[in-house]
Design a protein around this motif. Structure first.
Motif, PDB file in Angstrom:
ATOM      1  N   ARG A 263       0.814  -1.216   0.000  1.00 35.33           N
ATOM      2  CA  ARG A 263       0.000   0.000   0.000  1.00 35.33           C
ATOM      3  C   ARG A 263       0.848   1.267   0.000  1.00 35.33           C
ATOM      4  O   ARG A 263       0.327   2.359  -0.197  1.00 35.33           O
ATOM      5  N   GLY A 264       2.144   1.139   0.278  1.00 32.11           N
ATOM      6  CA  GLY A 264       3.014   2.311   0.305  1.00 32.11           C
ATOM      7  C   GLY A 264       2.849   3.139   1.561  1.00 32.11           C
ATOM      8  O   GLY A 264       2.901   4.368   1.511  1.00 32.11           O
ATOM      9  N   SER A 265       2.648   2.492   2.707  1.00 29.13           N
ATOM     10  CA  SER A 265       2.427   3.203   3.965  1.00 29.13           C
ATOM     11  C   SER A 265       3.630   4.049   4.357  1.00 29.13           C
ATOM     12  O   SER A 265       4.778   3.626   4.244  1.00 29.13           O
ATOM     13  N   GLU A 266       3.337   5.282   4.824  1.00 31.36           N
ATOM     14  CA  GLU A 266       4.396   6.173   5.293  1.00 31.36           C
ATOM     15  C   GLU A 266       4.920   5.765   6.668  1.00 31.36           C
ATOM     16  O   GLU A 266       5.970   6.228   7.106  1.00 31.36           O
ATOM     17  N   LYS A 267       4.175   4.903   7.364  1.00 28.02           N
ATOM     18  CA  LYS A 267       4.556   4.502   8.717  1.00 28.02           C
ATOM     19  C   LYS A 267       5.263   3.152   8.749  1.00 28.02           C
ATOM     20  O   LYS A 267       5.389   2.545   9.809  1.00 28.02           O
ATOM     21  N   ILE A 268       5.737   2.712   7.615  1.00 27.98           N
ATOM     22  CA  ILE A 268       6.324   1.378   7.542  1.00 27.98           C
ATOM     23  C   ILE A 268       7.517   1.230   8.475  1.00 27.98           C
ATOM     24  O   ILE A 268       7.751   0.169   9.066  1.00 27.98           O
ATOM     25  N   ASN A 269       8.327   2.308   8.640  1.00 29.32           N
ATOM     26  CA  ASN A 269       9.478   2.231   9.535  1.00 29.32           C
ATOM     27  C   ASN A 269       9.054   2.005  10.982  1.00 29.32           C
ATOM     28  O   ASN A 269       9.720   1.286  11.734  1.00 29.32           O
ATOM     29  N   MET A 270       7.948   2.620  11.393  1.00 31.68           N
ATOM     30  CA  MET A 270       7.450   2.417  12.755  1.00 31.68           C
ATOM     31  C   MET A 270       7.018   0.971  12.967  1.00 31.68           C
ATOM     32  O   MET A 270       7.263   0.389  14.029  1.00 31.68           O
ATOM     33  N   TYR A 271       6.379   0.393  11.962  1.00 27.33           N
ATOM     34  CA  TYR A 271       5.944  -0.999  12.071  1.00 27.33           C
ATOM     35  C   TYR A 271       7.152  -1.941  12.123  1.00 27.33           C
ATOM     36  O   TYR A 271       7.167  -2.912  12.882  1.00 27.33           O
ATOM     37  N   LEU A 272       8.174  -1.639  11.308  1.00 27.49           N
ATOM     38  CA  LEU A 272       9.384  -2.463  11.309  1.00 27.49           C
ATOM     39  C   LEU A 272      10.148  -2.323  12.625  1.00 27.49           C
ATOM     40  O   LEU A 272      10.741  -3.292  13.114  1.00 27.49           O
ATOM     41  N   LEU A 273      10.133  -1.123  13.199  1.00 28.21           N
ATOM     42  CA  LEU A 273      10.765  -0.937  14.510  1.00 28.21           C
ATOM     43  C   LEU A 273      10.086  -1.811  15.561  1.00 28.21           C
ATOM     44  O   LEU A 273      10.755  -2.437  16.387  1.00 28.21           O
ATOM     45  N   GLU A 274       8.761  -1.841  15.535  1.00 31.38           N
ATOM     46  CA  GLU A 274       8.011  -2.682  16.475  1.00 31.38           C
ATOM     47  C   GLU A 274       8.388  -4.148  16.286  1.00 31.38           C
ATOM     48  O   GLU A 274       8.555  -4.888  17.264  1.00 31.38           O
ATOM     49  N   LEU A 275       8.549  -4.577  15.039  1.00 34.20           N
ATOM     50  CA  LEU A 275       8.895  -5.971  14.752  1.00 34.20           C
ATOM     51  C   LEU A 275      10.297  -6.307  15.246  1.00 34.20           C
ATOM     52  O   LEU A 275      10.494  -7.306  15.961  1.00 34.20           O
ATOM     53  N   HIS A 276      11.292  -5.494  14.886  1.00 39.48           N
ATOM     54  CA  HIS A 276      12.687  -5.818  15.198  1.00 39.48           C
ATOM     55  C   HIS A 276      13.019  -5.652  16.680  1.00 39.48           C
ATOM     56  O   HIS A 276      13.871  -6.368  17.207  1.00 39.48           O
ATOM     57  N   GLN A 277      12.327  -4.715  17.356  1.00 42.54           N
ATOM     58  CA  GLN A 277      12.659  -4.503  18.766  1.00 42.54           C
ATOM     59  C   GLN A 277      12.225  -5.695  19.630  1.00 42.54           C
ATOM     60  O   GLN A 277      12.738  -5.896  20.724  1.00 42.54           O
ATOM     61  N   SER A 329      15.729   6.534  12.503  1.00 43.01           N
ATOM     62  CA  SER A 329      14.937   5.625  11.679  1.00 43.01           C
ATOM     63  C   SER A 329      13.521   6.148  11.482  1.00 43.01           C
ATOM     64  O   SER A 329      12.970   6.061  10.378  1.00 43.01           O
ATOM     65  N   THR A 330      12.929   6.713  12.547  1.00 42.25           N
ATOM     66  CA  THR A 330      11.554   7.192  12.471  1.00 42.25           C
ATOM     67  C   THR A 330      11.436   8.427  11.581  1.00 42.25           C
ATOM     68  O   THR A 330      10.513   8.552  10.782  1.00 42.25           O
ATOM     69  N   ASN A 331      12.399   9.337  11.727  1.00 39.22           N
ATOM     70  CA  ASN A 331      12.316  10.622  11.017  1.00 39.22           C
ATOM     71  C   ASN A 331      13.241  10.713   9.811  1.00 39.22           C
ATOM     72  O   ASN A 331      13.230  11.718   9.102  1.00 39.22           O
ATOM     73  N   GLY A 332      14.053   9.696   9.597  1.00 41.00           N
ATOM     74  CA  GLY A 332      14.990   9.737   8.480  1.00 41.00           C
ATOM     75  C   GLY A 332      14.907   8.483   7.633  1.00 41.00           C
ATOM     76  O   GLY A 332      13.868   7.833   7.542  1.00 41.00           O
ATOM     77  N   ASN A 333      16.022   8.138   7.019  1.00 39.05           N
ATOM     78  CA  ASN A 333      16.052   6.994   6.112  1.00 39.05           C
ATOM     79  C   ASN A 333      16.832   5.815   6.670  1.00 39.05           C
ATOM     80  O   ASN A 333      17.124   4.857   5.946  1.00 39.05           O
ATOM     81  N   LEU A 334      17.162   5.861   7.963  1.00 39.08           N
ATOM     82  CA  LEU A 334      17.931   4.771   8.560  1.00 39.08           C
ATOM     83  C   LEU A 334      17.061   3.522   8.673  1.00 39.08           C
ATOM     84  O   LEU A 334      15.920   3.581   9.136  1.00 39.08           O
ATOM     85  N   SER A 335      17.606   2.390   8.260  1.00 39.43           N
ATOM     86  CA  SER A 335      16.875   1.128   8.324  1.00 39.43           C
ATOM     87  C   SER A 335      16.522   0.791   9.771  1.00 39.43           C
ATOM     88  O   SER A 335      17.375   0.883  10.660  1.00 39.43           O
ATOM     89  N   PRO A 336      15.272   0.391  10.057  1.00 37.89           N
ATOM     90  CA  PRO A 336      14.895   0.005  11.421  1.00 37.89           C
ATOM     91  C   PRO A 336      15.757  -1.132  11.961  1.00 37.89           C
ATOM     92  O   PRO A 336      16.083  -1.156  13.152  1.00 37.89           O
ATOM     93  N   PHE A 337      16.118  -2.070  11.104  1.00 33.11           N
ATOM     94  CA  PHE A 337      16.979  -3.179  11.535  1.00 33.11           C
ATOM     95  C   PHE A 337      18.323  -2.645  12.035  1.00 33.11           C
ATOM     96  O   PHE A 337      18.801  -3.027  13.105  1.00 33.11           O
ATOM     97  N   ILE A 338      18.916  -1.743  11.252  1.00 35.85           N
ATOM     98  CA  ILE A 338      20.203  -1.159  11.649  1.00 35.85           C
ATOM     99  C   ILE A 338      20.039  -0.303  12.901  1.00 35.85           C
ATOM    100  O   ILE A 338      20.872  -0.351  13.814  1.00 35.85           O
ATOM    101  N   ALA A 339      18.953   0.458  12.960  1.00 35.25           N
ATOM    102  CA  ALA A 339      18.728   1.348  14.106  1.00 35.25           C
ATOM    103  C   ALA A 339      18.683   0.586  15.417  1.00 35.25           C
ATOM    104  O   ALA A 339      19.198   1.059  16.442  1.00 35.25           O
ATOM    105  N   LEU A 340      18.080  -0.594  15.416  1.00 38.02           N
ATOM    106  CA  LEU A 340      17.936  -1.346  16.659  1.00 38.02           C
ATOM    107  C   LEU A 340      19.117  -2.258  16.952  1.00 38.02           C
ATOM    108  O   LEU A 340      19.380  -2.579  18.114  1.00 38.02           O
ATOM    109  N   TRP A 341      19.848  -2.661  15.913  1.00 37.22           N
ATOM    110  CA  TRP A 341      20.941  -3.599  16.146  1.00 37.22           C
ATOM    111  C   TRP A 341      22.316  -2.944  16.255  1.00 37.22           C
ATOM    112  O   TRP A 341      23.236  -3.545  16.822  1.00 37.22           O
ATOM    113  N   VAL A 342      22.473  -1.722  15.729  1.00 34.02           N
ATOM    114  CA  VAL A 342      23.771  -1.044  15.849  1.00 34.02           C
ATOM    115  C   VAL A 342      24.174  -0.839  17.313  1.00 34.02           C
ATOM    116  O   VAL A 342      25.328  -1.113  17.690  1.00 34.02           O
ATOM    117  N   PRO A 343      23.291  -0.335  18.206  1.00 31.04           N
ATOM    118  CA  PRO A 343      23.682  -0.227  19.622  1.00 31.04           C
ATOM    119  C   PRO A 343      24.099  -1.571  20.212  1.00 31.04           C
ATOM    120  O   PRO A 343      25.052  -1.639  21.000  1.00 31.04           O
TER     121      PRO A 343
END
Length: 360
Positions: A263-277, A329-343
């Motif tokens: 569907r091209g959702s603009e909130k896809i990064n938020m959903y991916l963050l929920e999944l990966h966290q 990740s939420t406000n930019g183009n950083l991958s949610p996977f990278i955002a949660l696993w880099v730390p």
């Protein structure tokens, strides 16, 4: 002292201190939460049963699991520092056990806590969130009137919609367009100043609409004041609320994310963050325990207080790195996977370094 006895001794200390710390922190959190929300409970008529079983029981599961890795970290530093100050760690090491072997009961305890935390995050907490969030929406939260701007969706292949502004609570929006393509060629475009969903008839109502049919022999234009029609999408599909995602178990969430990508959702990064966290946060327990044992197994001039201070400093730094990466990740183009696993990767390197310089 036999090796088996040492393992049981440390494992009992590990799990006992963790659960005691967890209970104490959650009790303090509940006391503060009650003092803050007691007025809402009374004025909005929440029953004692709802408060205890629908809210606080699920509150304990949600927040307890969220802060598990931090609580394990702090409790491990605390009890290992006590063992070090009583020279028990020194006695174990001088008795012939290697530092690597000493880590075995810690590893067992960490695996137990991590596996439980992951099972809760992936399958149990989404179910408990249904009751907790329903209670919060009913007795605590005030409707926010959330709006979404510039919504783009692909309803199905070749069918694209756009909304300049959409309010999911009122199920209505402004400046709506529905475009139909045949390959790369636009064949029709519907435009409307205002769109709203009629829950009684289960239809969409369009105000001030225009339909343009683009044909080879010339365009055909249809203009009207009001139109009731049916589309291949529901109001909740236009802008799914983030809290509804937290109510989905992981297999269902994965399917939902696949559909939202189409569907091209603009909130896809938020959903991916929920999944990966759901995996990244419990896994952090392994890394933080490695750091905690390596730090607190060394005798320092400042004693237990210095170990705890160093541990809290690292804990705060970890949370800071995590929150910053999530914001990117939420406000930019950083991958949610990278955002949660880099730390986790950064602190894993720190943990391995501390482990290598710890006493052998």
């Amino acid at each position: 002292m036999r090796v088996g006895i040492i393992d049981r001794y440390i494992l009992r200390y590990f799990l006992g201190t963790f659960f005691l710390t967890l209970v104490l922190i959650l009790l303090i959190a509940i006391v503060f939460d009650i003092s803050e929300k007691i007025e809402d409970f009374i004025t909005k008529g929440a029953s004692a049963r709802e408060i205890i079983f629908d809210y606080y029981l699920n509150f304990i599961v949600y927040y307890g699991n969220m802060f598990t890795s931090m609580i394990v970290f702090i409790s491990t530093i605390f009890f290992t520092s006590m063992l070090t100050n009583r020279t028990e760690i020194v006695a174990i090491l001088t008795g012939g056990m290697s530092f690597r072997r000493l880590m075995f009961p810690y590893a067992v305890g960490t695996i137990i806590v991590t596996v439980i935390s992951m099972l809760l995050a992936h399958f149990v907490i989404p179910i408990s969130n249904v009751h907790r969030l329903h209670f919060e929406n009913l007795y605590i939260n005030v409707t926010s009137g959330e709006r979404n701007n510039d919504l783009h969706r692909q309803i199905k292949p070749g069918h694209l919609i756009y909304l300049e502004n959409y309010n999911p609570d009122r199920m209505s929006g402004y400046r709506f367009t529905y475009e139909v393509f045949d390959g790369q060629r636009l064949i029709s475009k519907l435009s409307s100043d205002f769109i709203s969903f009629d829950t009684v008839q289960s239809k969409w109502r369009l105000d001030n609409y225009t339909i343009r049919f683009i044909q080879e022999e010339g365009d055909r234009l249809v203009i009207g004041r009001q139109l009731d029609t049916v589309f291949d999408f529901k109001p909740n599909e236009l802008s799914p609320k983030l809290y509804s995602v937290t109510m989905m178990n992981t297999p269902r969430l994965i399917e939902f994310i696949r559909a939202e990508k189409v569907r091209g959702s603009e909130k896809i990064n938020m959903y991916l963050l929920e999944l990966h966290q759901r995996t990244a946060w419990p896994f952090a327990t392994v890394i933080l325990v490695l750091i905690a044992v390596s730090l607190s197994s060394q005798k320092r001039r400042g004693g237990m207080g210095l170990n705890i201070a160093l541990g809290l400093g690292l804990c705060v730094t970890y949370v800071f790195f995590q929150r910053v990466s999530v914001v990117f990740s939420t406000n930019g183009n950083l991958s949610p996977f990278i955002a949660l696993w880099v730390p986790n990767v950064i602190f894993a390197v720190v943990g391995v370094y501390l482990y290598r310089i710890a006493p052998k």
